[in-house]
Design a protein around this motif. Structure first.
Motif, short mmCIF file in Angstrom:
data_model
loop_
_atom_site.label_atom_id
_atom_site.label_comp_id
_atom_site.label_asym_id
_atom_site.label_seq_id
_atom_site.Cartn_x
_atom_site.Cartn_y
_atom_site.Cartn_z
N PRO A 75 0.82 -1.22 0.00
CA PRO A 75 0.00 0.00 0.00
C PRO A 75 0.86 1.27 0.00
CG PRO A 75 -0.86 -1.58 1.57
CD PRO A 75 0.43 -2.13 1.08
N ARG A 76 2.02 1.21 0.67
CA ARG A 76 2.88 2.39 0.71
C ARG A 76 3.34 2.77 -0.70
NH1 ARG A 76 6.08 5.31 4.17
NH2 ARG A 76 5.46 4.18 6.03
N PHE A 79 0.57 4.47 -2.55
CA PHE A 79 0.49 5.89 -2.21
C PHE A 79 1.55 6.68 -2.95
CE2 PHE A 79 -1.64 4.53 1.84
CZ PHE A 79 -2.86 5.07 1.49
N LYS A 91 -10.81 0.90 7.00
CA LYS A 91 -9.54 0.61 7.64
C LYS A 91 -9.18 1.79 8.52
CE LYS A 91 -8.46 -2.95 4.64
NZ LYS A 91 -7.61 -4.10 4.56
N VAL A 93 -8.50 2.98 12.81
CA VAL A 93 -8.26 2.54 14.18
C VAL A 93 -9.32 3.18 15.06
CG1 VAL A 93 -6.62 2.42 16.07
CG2 VAL A 93 -5.80 2.33 13.71
N PHE A 96 -8.50 5.79 17.85
CA PHE A 96 -7.82 7.02 17.45
C PHE A 96 -8.84 8.08 17.05
CE2 PHE A 96 -3.47 5.17 15.90
CZ PHE A 96 -3.31 4.57 17.12
N ARG A 155 -2.92 12.20 1.73
CA ARG A 155 -1.68 11.59 1.24
C ARG A 155 -1.37 11.99 -0.20
NH1 ARG A 155 -3.13 8.89 5.44
NH2 ARG A 155 -1.80 7.33 6.38
N ALA B 187 -1.29 1.71 16.21
CA ALA B 187 -2.18 1.30 15.12
C ALA B 187 -1.97 -0.17 14.77
CB ALA B 187 -1.94 2.18 13.90
N GLU B 190 -3.74 -2.15 17.36
CA GLU B 190 -5.20 -2.01 17.35
C GLU B 190 -5.80 -2.68 16.12
OE1 GLU B 190 -7.42 -0.66 19.39
OE2 GLU B 190 -6.00 0.01 20.91
N ASN B 191 -5.23 -2.40 14.98
CA ASN B 191 -5.83 -2.84 13.73
C ASN B 191 -4.75 -2.96 12.65
OD1 ASN B 191 -7.38 -3.16 11.45
ND2 ASN B 191 -8.96 -1.74 12.12
N ALA B 193 -4.57 -4.45 9.85
CA ALA B 193 -5.00 -4.29 8.45
C ALA B 193 -5.02 -2.81 8.08
CB ALA B 193 -6.37 -4.91 8.25
N THR B 194 -5.48 -1.98 9.02
CA THR B 194 -5.49 -0.54 8.80
C THR B 194 -4.08 0.00 8.67
OG1 THR B 194 -7.52 -0.30 10.02
CG2 THR B 194 -6.14 1.64 9.86
N ALA B 195 -3.22 -0.42 9.59
CA ALA B 195 -1.84 0.04 9.55
C ALA B 195 -1.21 -0.35 8.22
CB ALA B 195 -1.06 -0.55 10.72
N ASP B 196 -1.48 -1.56 7.80
CA ASP B 196 -0.93 -2.06 6.54
C ASP B 196 -1.42 -1.21 5.37
OD1 ASP B 196 0.46 -3.64 4.86
OD2 ASP B 196 -0.91 -5.34 4.92
N ALA B 197 -2.72 -0.90 5.40
CA ALA B 197 -3.31 -0.17 4.28
C ALA B 197 -2.74 1.24 4.15
CB ALA B 197 -4.83 -0.12 4.43
N VAL B 198 -2.23 1.81 5.25
CA VAL B 198 -1.64 3.14 5.13
C VAL B 198 -0.13 3.06 4.96
CG1 VAL B 198 -3.45 4.30 6.41
CG2 VAL B 198 -1.44 3.48 7.63
N GLY B 199 0.36 1.86 4.72
CA GLY B 199 1.76 1.74 4.36
C GLY B 199 2.71 1.51 5.51
N ILE B 200 2.20 1.13 6.68
CA ILE B 200 3.08 0.79 7.80
C ILE B 200 3.48 -0.68 7.65
CG2 ILE B 200 3.18 0.47 10.30
CD1 ILE B 200 1.14 2.81 10.47
#
Lengths: 539, 325
Positions: A75-76, A79, A91, A93, A96, A155, B187, B190-191, B193-200
């Protein structure tokens, strides 16, 4: 001016084990256009988009972004190419705030004041409404979606992919979303939108690309096509868009609800003094904006949620306070399709066979499970509902959303109920599957089953239901014959602008003239809210 | 009875005892924030003790008077080796749970059994033949405090690792709440899949914080051997117990490292208090349950309050596989 291509796919293929999710797909997206991606469940739309956004990596084929060959393995990297996807399951958290979710994973400084200002800037530019300090778990579905979209724009994405963004929104929210999408398009952003709803395709898109069973069928200009042609391209055959309303002779009331009040998890009244009844062979629709008490009502009937006051009478007997199993044994079946589709009723890592057994495991005479009969029932279900699965032993979570739903609804009907409570049974389903579900419900209706149908699509409800009960904030706004009401009238009632119960005070709403209980008996159950089981049985 | 109890002594002892828990707790908190429930903490602390012991042995070059190297060399080398050994143990757990997606509970419990066993294998040799006693003084009484004032004894009379533990806890708290990497870490827990989707990079974060958390926890083992037990006879069974106390403390402090400073002193106090009370053997054993009782109570209370910020990381204990649905 000639249009420039923003994104181009050439010969993309992807396999999952034996399943060929995508084969040799080529399509292109121009700058500043909205492309609708249309296809039935399991046609590979989401898989294809996941490859563009870096969740999956294609087995074969090339992706070009603004004319340059792009390798997107995470995904990175997506972006990096300016591609952002808004997934069907958000997706975010939960714990947060909106702003924290938005900057997550970016190189943005953890300086909330600056972030809030930038978020406000984006919101103003495209017409979003957002509170950056609100925590996600306190947000409505539509607000969460807003955060998702802003997250992507923050982004710097100029290619946006939205996977069924309208599935969980109210008509008003959809209008708002479409206005925002048009603003973004005017700003030069390229958008791919996945949706099942043909009217939305016609309304929002410039072009439509159609997939069928993992293969690319073609692309048409929206202005030069109609719903019928799109449907044909999607399913590969002409299908009848009419929904039948089976007319059958009225029978006596099967399920009677009076003055029912139910509390929500947060302690507020989710259902407030609701009365209605369902006759055998009657399909009663429940319309209302998401969160107006539909879920609590379904759960209370199924015995999963305690009631505050009132009576639930099934064939003249109170079922209030009965354990769910006894309510099932009486023939009341409940199937609720939650937003995530897998949350209720099915065990995701169980196979279809195992899920079939979940409801019947206690019926056997020996302590051992009867896999053989469960398997044959699973096979029958797969055949009858045309469920796409490698085998009866494949975990349910490996199936596509629509197929999962068919398993759930099919299992409920298979147990031979006399009252079916079903919420959003066609949520996210494609046309073919939806009609299959409508057919199943009509078939049950002919058998004399009473059906409570909690729906989303008002057009479908108007065509399918005998009567429609409209809820607004847990109160009944009216119960109307589907053949004598318009969509606009329903909409007004859903928002509480019209309240028939107030306008027609002389009419007793939701009380059958030929009730199974005499007025004396009603007074009796009414006096004992949550009457305990022993007494109810002796009635 | 109370007249016979010296509050200053108890508090001093509580801080000294609590530091063992503090290292384990902060380490485990960092790991759990990445969504990994590492039940291998007791074993990892044992590995830390072993690594630290090896460091002391290397520095003293076999000599018994521990005069072979200056004090700071002893401390530095054994701290580094304790962290390396503990991180190596953590690497086993990370490989099993992150790369191979095995069940975290099973991997953790196996690691505890393994770590405790390894230390047991060496501890007889260590206890019999290697004398740490001389080197122990380098780990104790950092400020050389010898007065009798209450403040000084409670706050200034401890060894270097006690202060290091508090500094690490404060840094961890700052890291989690105020930094971008901390946000990304939360993140992941917690989640994912979310972290992955934002490129972490979820796997990298999980590996990093299992290793960092293990290294921090390993210092608890070193501290227990060189400071708390004065470098003399110690038992791996004790470290095992302390490891579980540390895991319980993570829950009791609601995944907040700064709170764990105070929580560790409370747990430490409860642990040492029995020595100050005239209790029978049976009463002593019952008294030992109090920390766990507190943990259960905290669990009940945070559940009842149902505040979202006090809950464990939402995907704690779950493995993450991107292409899974």
């Amino acid at each position: 001016m000639e249009k420039k291509i923003a994104l181009e796919l050439r010969g993309i293929s992807k396999h999952f084990g034996m399943i060929r999710a995508n084969r040799d797909i080529s399509l292109s997206l121009y700058e500043g256009e909205i492309l609708a991606l249309l296809g039935e469940n399991g046609s590979g739309k989401t898989t294809l988009m996941n490859m563009i956004s870096g969740i999956y990596y294609p087995d074969a084929g090339d992706i070009f972004v603004h004319g340059e060959r792009a390798v997107i393995s995470s995904p990175r990297e997506a972006f990096g190419y300016g591609i952002g996807m808004i997934h069907q399951h958000f997706k975010l958290v939960d714990t947060f705030t909106a702003a924290e979710n938005i900057i997550l994973g970016t190189a943005e400084k953890y300086d909330m004041r600056r972030v809030n200002a930038r978020v406000g800037e984006i919101a103003a530019r495209y017409g979003f409404e957002i509170d950056p300090k609100k925590r996600v778990h306190e947000m409505s579905v539509s607000e969460k979606q807003t955060v998702e979209i802003i997250k992507i724009i923050f982004r710097g994405a100029d290619i946006l992919i939205l996977d069924e963004p309208t599935a969980v929104l109210t008509p008003q929210e959809i209008e708002k979303l479409f206005a925002i999408l048009r603003n973004m398009k005017a700003d030069g952003k390229s958008i791919i939108i996945i949706t099942h709803k043909l009217n939305e395709v016609m309304e929002i898109s410039d072009r439509v690309s159609i997939l069928r069973k993992g293969a690319y069928i073609g692309t048409v200009n929206t202005a030069e096509t109609d719903e019928k042609q799109l449907t044909e391209m999607m399913v590969g055959q002409k299908i009848d868009l009419e929904i039948n309303r089976v007319q059958i002779e009225k029978k006596s009331p099967l399920l009677e609800i009076r003055d029912l009040s139910i509390r929500a998890d947060d302690g507020s009244l989710a259902i407030d003094g609701v009365s209605f009844y369902i006759r055998g062979g009657e399909l009663l629709g429940v319309a209302g904006i998401t969160g107006c008490g539909q879920k609590e009502l379904c759960e209370a009937i199924a015995g999963l949620r305690p009631i505050e006051s009132g009576a639930i009478i099934h064939k003249g007997e109170s079922i209030v306070g009965l354990p769910p199993r006894e309510i099932i044994e009486k023939g009341v079946s409940m199937s609720f399709i939650p937003e995530d589709r897998l949350g209720m009723g099915l065990a995701p890592s169980f196979s279809i066979t195992d899920n079939m057994m979940l409801k019947t495991y206690s019926e056997g005479s020996t302590p051992f499970v009867d896999r053989r009969s469960a398997r044959s029932r699973a096979e029958a279900l797969i055949k009858r509902l045309d469920i796409v699965t490698p085998s009866t032993e494949t975990p349910v979570r490996r199936l596509s959303g629509g197929n999962v739903q068919k398993v759930l609804v099919g299992r409920e009907i298979e147990s031979g109920p006399n009252v079916i409570v079903t919420a959003y049974p066609v949520r996210g389903l494609d046309i073919n599957s939806s009609y299959l579900i409508y057919d199943i419900l009509n078939e049950q209706k002919k058998r004399g089953v009473g059906i409570l149908f909690v729906g989303e699509d008002l057009d479908v409800m108007l065509a399918l239901c005998d009567k429609i009960m409209v809820l607004c904030h847990g109160r009944v706004m009216g119960i109307v014959h589907a053949s004598k009401v318009t969509k606009d009238e329903l909409g007004l009632m859903m928002t509480g602008a019209v309240d028939l119960t107030r306008e027609q005070k002389d009419k007793h709403f939701g009380i059958a003239s030929d009730s199974a209980l005499s007025p004396d008996e009603w007074a009796d159950v009414g006096r004992r809210p949550g009457a305990d089981r022993g007494e109810a049985d002796s009635d | 009875m109370l007249g016979g109890i010296n509050i200053v002594n108890i508090l001093t002892d509580a801080i000294a005892m609590g530091t063992v828990f503090l290292f384990g707790c902060v380490g485990e908190t960092l790991t759990e924030k990445a969504g990994n429930l590492n039940l291998g903490i007791p074993g990892i602390m044992c590995c830390g003790a072993l690594g630290g012991g090896l460091g002391v042995w290397i520095c003293s070059a076999g000599a018994t008077d521990a005069a072979a190297s200056p004090g700071w060399v002893f401390v530095t080398v054994s701290v580094l080796l304790a962290m390396v050994f503990a991180a190596a143990a953590g690497l086993i757990y990370a490989f099993l749970t992150v790369t191979l997606n095995t069940n975290q509970n099973i991997a953790g419990l196996a690691l505890t059994t393994f770590g405790v066993g390894v230390l047991r294998f060496f501890s007889k040799k260590i206890n019999n033949d290697i004398v740490f006693h001389g080197a122990s003084r380098y780990f104790k009484n950092l400020f050389g405090y010898s007065g009798s004032g209450a403040f000084g004894r409670i706050f200034l009379s401890h060894g270097i690792l006690v202060y290091l533990g508090i500094i690490i806890a404060v840094c961890a708290s700052f890291f989690l709440r105020k930094t971008r990497t901390g946000l990304a870490l939360r993140a992941v827990g917690e989640n994912p899949a979310t972290a992955d989707a934002v490129g972490i990079n979820v796997s990298a974060f999980k590996y990093a914080f299992v290793l960092i958390g293990s290294a921090v926890a390993g210092l608890g083992g070193l501290y227990y051997v060189m400071d708390k037990s004065n470098g003399t006879t110690f038992s791996e069974a004790a470290i095992d117990t302390f490891g579980w106390m540390a895991v319980a403390l993570v829950i009791a402090t609601m995944w907040k490292p700064v709170l764990s400073i105070f929580g560790s002193i409370l747990f430490g106090g409860l642990y040492v208090l029995s020595a100050y009370l005239p209790l029978s053997f049976n009463q002593l054993k019952l008294f030992g349950m109090v920390p766990y009782l507190i943990t259960v109570l905290v669990l009940i209370v945070i559940r009842l309050l149902n505040r979202r910020d006090n809950q464990p990381p939402a995907s704690l204990g779950l493995s993450y596989f991107r292409e899974d649905r």
